[in-house]
Scaffold this motif. Sequence first.
Motif, PDB file in Angstrom:
ATOM      1  N   UNK A  79      59.069  53.510  -1.215  1.00 32.10           N
ATOM      2  CA  UNK A  79      60.407  53.332  -0.673  1.00 32.10           C
ATOM      3  C   UNK A  79      60.920  51.951  -1.048  1.00 32.10           C
ATOM      4  N   UNK A  80      62.238  51.813  -1.111  1.00 31.09           N
ATOM      5  CA  UNK A  80      62.785  50.486  -1.370  1.00 31.09           C
ATOM      6  C   UNK A  80      62.932  49.719  -0.060  1.00 31.09           C
ATOM      7  N   UNK A  83      63.831  52.582   8.480  1.00 32.07           N
ATOM      8  CA  UNK A  83      62.780  53.317   9.191  1.00 32.07           C
ATOM      9  C   UNK A  83      62.106  52.454  10.242  1.00 32.07           C
ATOM     10  N   UNK A  84      61.972  51.152   9.963  1.00 30.42           N
ATOM     11  CA  UNK A  84      61.308  50.255  10.913  1.00 30.42           C
ATOM     12  C   UNK A  84      62.264  49.706  11.956  1.00 30.42           C
ATOM     13  N   UNK A  85      63.579  49.964  11.799  1.00 29.02           N
ATOM     14  CA  UNK A  85      64.559  49.472  12.759  1.00 29.02           C
ATOM     15  C   UNK A  85      64.765  47.979  12.682  1.00 29.02           C
ATOM     16  N   UNK A 123      63.419  47.625  -5.863  1.00 22.54           N
ATOM     17  CA  UNK A 123      62.018  47.265  -5.766  1.00 22.54           C
ATOM     18  C   UNK A 123      61.361  48.256  -4.820  1.00 22.54           C
ATOM     19  N   UNK A 124      60.352  48.973  -5.303  1.00 25.29           N
ATOM     20  CA  UNK A 124      59.678  49.994  -4.512  1.00 25.29           C
ATOM     21  C   UNK A 124      58.369  49.440  -3.966  1.00 25.29           C
ATOM     22  N   UNK A 125      58.047  49.818  -2.747  1.00 26.92           N
ATOM     23  CA  UNK A 125      56.870  49.301  -2.059  1.00 26.92           C
ATOM     24  C   UNK A 125      55.940  50.454  -1.701  1.00 26.92           C
TER      25      UNK A 125
END
Length: 324
Positions: free
Chosen positions: A270-271, A278-280, A308-310
């Motif tokens: 995910x970028x 998602x983490x708020x 940038x993908x993690x």
Amino acid sequence: MLRIHFTGPDLARTRVASAPALMWETVLSTHWLRDGCAGLLGMWWRGRVRPDLPPRARALAELIPKQGYFPDFLTPHTATLCLAEAVEPVLLTPRSEVRDDLELLATGRPLSPWARDLHRGLAPALDHLARSFQDYQRIAITPFLSGILTHTARERARAGRLLATGGVEALLRGLSPSARWCAPALDIDYPVDRDLHLDGRGLLLVPSYFCRCHPVTLVRQGEGVPVLLYPLGHEPWDSRAADDAGDTLADLVGCSRAAVLEAADACRQSNTSQLARRAGLRLSSASEHLTVLRRAGLIVSSRDGNSVLHEVTPLGASLLHRHV
């Protein structure tokens, strides 16, 4: 009330499923999504599913009411851990069965235009159903499959101990708080009154992660072994356990950083913007936490065009799954 009638051969042929019923889990999870159920554990799950659920996946609600009957053909029992294989029998259901199930659904609510097309057997409607399941499972089931497998394996071990020490009747007595074994019948609190006669076929008991409140079964069992899904034991339903597990990881890396790591694990590659949502967290905060996690070897980042993908590293996954 649902009353399941056993004979001697039925008790001898009653067993616990070897794997979760993935289509049942898929369908029953939609109730979690819409009903606000399962306490803090449900809140945790919904918070990770709702933001990324594509519109097409929401079409499943047209076939699955919040309460009452949903079409039997959506929940074939297949002993597979592959979601694509689990969906396949749904798509191969004979048209006559699809029509019968949808007509039964229509007695309680009007069918949507898409459901009417499905009732008519139109190929585009069936393709839409396949893609809706694919989209929904990718967000709502796949990221949580390891937890589902872990909890169902624990339940199988518990059931095995009951069988070893007290036989099938001990298992039926300890099945669910809403079920009562009074030989030769199992009485279950149920929204409608039904009698299920096993007639020597036995019963397949399937522990379910997303099953709520009381066990559930099909309206039409067919000629095979009848299936009864029942809620897992207290551990996966205990919101305090979910909180405690999250707190353990949070104590180690911090609440916000733990949320970013969990988001990256649930939604691979995910970028930064997606993980922040998602983490708020604010985008800037998520970026700072990702930098720390990357330096610690828990996250790896790579550029894909302008993004940038993690992705969580094996070390990060080991740390996360040890505490979650």
